[in-house]
Design an enzyme around this catalytic site. Structure first.
Site, PDB file in Angstrom:
ATOM      1  N   LYS A  14      79.383  10.918  61.196  1.00 35.61           N
ATOM      2  CA  LYS A  14      80.587  11.362  61.924  1.00 35.61           C
ATOM      3  C   LYS A  14      80.203  11.345  63.409  1.00 35.61           C
ATOM      4  O   LYS A  14      79.519  12.242  63.895  1.00 35.61           O
ATOM      5  CB  LYS A  14      80.974  12.779  61.464  1.00 35.61           C
ATOM      6  CG  LYS A  14      82.437  13.140  61.632  1.00 35.61           C
ATOM      7  CD  LYS A  14      82.995  13.027  63.022  1.00 35.61           C
ATOM      8  CE  LYS A  14      82.608  14.158  63.932  1.00 35.61           C
ATOM      9  NZ  LYS A  14      83.023  13.942  65.348  1.00 35.61           N
ATOM     10  N   GLU A  63      69.231  19.009  66.925  1.00 35.22           N
ATOM     11  CA  GLU A  63      68.772  18.642  68.275  1.00 35.22           C
ATOM     12  C   GLU A  63      69.793  19.223  69.229  1.00 35.22           C
ATOM     13  O   GLU A  63      70.917  18.721  69.313  1.00 35.22           O
ATOM     14  CB  GLU A  63      68.734  17.120  68.440  1.00 35.22           C
ATOM     15  CG  GLU A  63      67.701  16.414  67.606  1.00 35.22           C
ATOM     16  CD  GLU A  63      66.274  16.729  68.042  1.00 35.22           C
ATOM     17  OE1 GLU A  63      66.078  17.191  69.179  1.00 35.22           O
ATOM     18  OE2 GLU A  63      65.380  16.508  67.223  1.00 35.22           O
TER      19      GLU A  63
HETATM   20  P1  NAD Z   1      79.647  19.371  70.437  1.00 37.81           P
HETATM   21  O1  NAD Z   1      78.444  20.087  69.934  1.00 37.81           O
HETATM   22  O2  NAD Z   1      80.968  20.043  70.332  1.00 37.81           O
HETATM   23  O3  NAD Z   1      79.802  17.954  69.692  1.00 37.81           O
HETATM   24  C1  NAD Z   1      78.748  17.226  69.093  1.00 37.81           C
HETATM   25  C2  NAD Z   1      79.204  16.640  67.770  1.00 37.81           C
HETATM   26  O4  NAD Z   1      79.515  17.688  66.852  1.00 37.81           O
HETATM   27  C3  NAD Z   1      80.475  15.776  67.850  1.00 37.81           C
HETATM   28  O5  NAD Z   1      80.399  14.719  66.920  1.00 37.81           O
HETATM   29  C4  NAD Z   1      81.549  16.758  67.423  1.00 37.81           C
HETATM   30  O6  NAD Z   1      82.684  16.118  66.902  1.00 37.81           O
HETATM   31  C5  NAD Z   1      80.836  17.544  66.339  1.00 37.81           C
HETATM   32  N1  NAD Z   1      81.383  18.878  66.073  1.00 37.81           N
HETATM   33  C6  NAD Z   1      82.028  19.702  66.937  1.00 37.81           C
HETATM   34  N2  NAD Z   1      82.377  20.852  66.309  1.00 37.81           N
HETATM   35  C7  NAD Z   1      81.929  20.750  65.039  1.00 37.81           C
HETATM   36  C8  NAD Z   1      81.964  21.626  63.899  1.00 37.81           C
HETATM   37  N3  NAD Z   1      82.526  22.836  63.964  1.00 37.81           N
HETATM   38  N4  NAD Z   1      81.402  21.193  62.754  1.00 37.81           N
HETATM   39  C9  NAD Z   1      80.811  19.991  62.675  1.00 37.81           C
HETATM   40  N5  NAD Z   1      80.754  19.125  63.700  1.00 37.81           N
HETATM   41  C10 NAD Z   1      81.292  19.503  64.876  1.00 37.81           C
HETATM   42  O7  NAD Z   1      79.369  18.968  71.922  1.00 37.81           O
HETATM   43  P2  NAD Z   1      80.439  18.586  73.069  1.00 37.81           P
HETATM   44  O8  NAD Z   1      81.612  19.510  73.085  1.00 37.81           O
HETATM   45  O9  NAD Z   1      80.707  17.165  72.930  1.00 37.81           O
HETATM   46  O10 NAD Z   1      79.575  18.912  74.370  1.00 37.81           O
HETATM   47  C11 NAD Z   1      79.500  20.249  74.825  1.00 37.81           C
HETATM   48  C12 NAD Z   1      78.119  20.554  75.385  1.00 37.81           C
HETATM   49  O11 NAD Z   1      77.115  20.286  74.402  1.00 37.81           O
HETATM   50  C13 NAD Z   1      77.680  19.704  76.557  1.00 37.81           C
HETATM   51  O12 NAD Z   1      78.180  20.146  77.754  1.00 37.81           O
HETATM   52  C14 NAD Z   1      76.191  19.841  76.479  1.00 37.81           C
HETATM   53  O13 NAD Z   1      75.769  21.035  77.067  1.00 37.81           O
HETATM   54  C15 NAD Z   1      75.919  19.890  74.998  1.00 37.81           C
HETATM   55  N6  NAD Z   1      75.525  18.566  74.464  1.00 37.81           N
HETATM   56  C16 NAD Z   1      74.240  18.385  74.125  1.00 37.81           C
HETATM   57  C17 NAD Z   1      73.837  17.160  73.630  1.00 37.81           C
HETATM   58  C18 NAD Z   1      72.440  16.895  73.237  1.00 37.81           C
HETATM   59  O14 NAD Z   1      72.044  15.741  73.166  1.00 37.81           O
HETATM   60  N7  NAD Z   1      71.655  17.909  72.919  1.00 37.81           N
HETATM   61  C19 NAD Z   1      74.744  16.117  73.508  1.00 37.81           C
HETATM   62  C20 NAD Z   1      76.078  16.337  73.840  1.00 37.81           C
HETATM   63  C21 NAD Z   1      76.440  17.574  74.308  1.00 37.81           C
END
Ligand code: NAD
Length: 464
Positions: A170, A245
């Site tokens: 996903k 991660e």
């Molecule tokens: P997020 O954690 O919301 O999204 C990451 C993934 O998780 C996406 O595929 C999203 O669709 C999925 N997801 C979201 N909610 C979920 C749930 N309840 N259950 C299962 N899957 C779910 O991250 P974001 O909103 O895209 O970014 C927000 C913040 O996260 C950024 O500002 C940054 O600080 C951090 N981030 C970190 C990384 C990293 O590589 N560690 C990458 C992207 C973002």
């Protein structure tokens, strides 16, 4: 590439169960470039069933056969590198050169490393009177973010396939086209039907359904700490394996004996690359008080080269742009000194943020504690080495970092005291086989290399 309007399940593109779609935007000009289906729990269920059905045969293939498929996958990624780079540029906004070098280049390297590891890894070993087999964990639910759209996918899927697991992916809402391109690549590489499956969709629907599905044996997640915590709780309740991660707030520690100009220049480049959307970025630069003013001057000069719209792309979406600008305002409010950039958007169109450098940042400030995920560098002053170590280790995160010193042994001695999973010594090069992952709240588990492969294996010992 032309978006698919279905899900890639059991070796073919199938119509989505629901009618909803997700619009994909180019963050550089805010134009819609395509639509993909928004997956439902029904789509996820179908994909997990396909992965379950494919698991026994894939788990039983000889490692050499899995290695051959991964080598074929690497070859497809190399052949299609221009298309990959263009797709990442279109949906993430990354400058074309960075897309070629990093977004297209690194995944091919990682896929290649797992082709080699699948062929050479000791899946069987003798321990006294026992034979210990490393067996695949089962069906993997992979949930990935948008910041390195293809790398994050390959860093999970390649080791999972090398181990003999099957996968349902996903990907992030913002970058589903790169994921569709990857699904095409798995088909071209000749992976058997059902070994890799893709469900696009939003996190709270498709992501949540995948993380909580009974047919998933291991959830591998990269993204925010907030969502990681939820996924960890769901997996824990179901006694499921989980790899997380999460975020970072890494320190770039410049010891007094270092080549200051080099350390500052590389440090600035590290933070500005990918518009600061790198979880391992060294967003806190730690400089000895006697060299502090010089370092600030050098950093302000270095950041001037990062022109928005040229060397620096936009942030991925309007929400991230607003979030990062909010952090810059907070930095000003809390008393940090702006030496470059600021909260104003540098361009009228696109989700750009000005490359920003803050001086006089103190360790307890919000901008020194929280992950900003944008082109924002904080420069902190330390008194002596113990003070530097206390500051470096003084966040909830521990993903990466850097140490610079005149003498390598001096830098290594400092790095060994840091609570973090990766440290670059005097600008050490990226190694696609070195384990990557966090101490403390930066996560659980490791990706890349043999440590990344081990995440997808479980052991069975037979006694003789
Ligand atoms: P997020 O954690 O919301 O999204 C990451 C993934 O998780 C996406 O595929 C999203 O669709 C999925 N997801 C979201 N909610 C979920 C749930 N309840 N259950 C299962 N899957 C779910 O991250 P974001 O909103 O895209 O970014 C927000 C913040 O996260 C950024 O500002 C940054 O600080 C951090 N981030 C970190 C990384 C990293 O590589 N560690 C990458 C992207 C973002």
């Amino acid at each position: 590439m032309k978006p698919h309007d279905g899900m890639y399940i059991d070796g073919e593109w199938r119509p989505a169960a629901g009618q909803e779609t997700i619009a994909v935007l180019n963050p550089a000009d805010e134009q819609v470039i395509g639509h993909v289906p928004a997956g439902t729990p029904e789509d996820v269920d179908l994909a997990v069933r396909a992965a379950r059905a494919a698991f026994p045969a894939w788990a039983a293939t000889a490692p050499a056969e899995r290695a051959a498929r991964l080598a074929a996958l690497r070859d497809v990624l190399v052949t299609r590198k221009d298309e990959i780079a263009e797709t990442v540029t279109a949906e993430l906004g990354s400058p074309p050169q960075f897309s070629q070098l990093v977004h297209a280049g690194v995944p091919a390297l990682v896929a290649g490393s797992y082709a080699e590891l699948a062929a050479t890894y000791a899946f069987e070993e003798k321990v006294g009177n026992s034979t210990v087999f490393s067996e695949p964990v089962g069906v993997v639910g992979a949930i990935t973010p948008w910041n390195y759209p293809l790398h994050q996918i390959v860093a999970k899927v390649a080791p999972a396939l090398a181990a003999g697991c099957t996968v349902v992916l996903k990907p992030a809402e913002d970058t589903p086209l790169t994921a569709q391109l990857f699904a095409e690549a798995t088909q071209e590489a000749g992976l058997p039907a059902g070994v890799f499956n893709l469900v696009t969709g939003i996190g709270t629907v498709a992501g949540q359904a995948l993380a909580g599905h009974d047919g998933v044996d291991l959830v591998s997640f990269t993204g925010s700490t907030a969502v990681g915590r939820q996924i960890g709780a769901v997996a824990g309740a179901a006694v499921k394996r989980v790899a997380l991660e999460l975020g970072g707030k890494s320190a770039n520690v410049i010891l007094p004996s270092a080549d200051l100009a080099k350390a500052v220049n590389v440090g600035v480049a590290n933070v500005m690359g990918n518009s600061g959307q790198t979880c391992s970025a060294w967003t806190r630069m730690l400089v000895h008080r006697d060299q502090y003013d010089e370092a600030v001057t050098l950093a302000a000069a270095a950041v001037a080269k990062y022109v928005p719209g040229e060397r620096v792309g936009p942030l991925v979406n309007a929400k991230q742009q607003a979030r990062v600008r909010g952090y810059i305002e907070k930095g000003v409010d809390e008393g940090a000194r702006l030496v470059a950039g600021g909260p104003e958007a540098p361009l009228a169109r696109g989700y750009f943020v000005s490359p920003t450098v803050f001086a006089d940042v103190t360790p307890e400030m919000t901008i020194a504690q929280e992950e900003i995920f944008g082109p924002v560098l904080s420069i902190l002053r330390y008194e002596d080495e113990d003070d530097a170590l206390r500051i470096a280790n003084g966040t909830v995160y521990g993903l990466a970092g850097a140490v610079w010193a005149g003498d390598e042994a001096e830098a290594v001695a400092f790095a060994r005291r840091m609570d973090t999973g990766q440290v670059d010594i005097n600008g050490g090069r990226f190694n696609p086989r070195a384990p990557f992952g966090g101490y403390k709240q930066s996560g659980v588990g490791r990706e890349l290399g043999s440590h990344g492969l081990a995440e997808y294996l479980q052991t069975k010992s037979l006694q003789f």
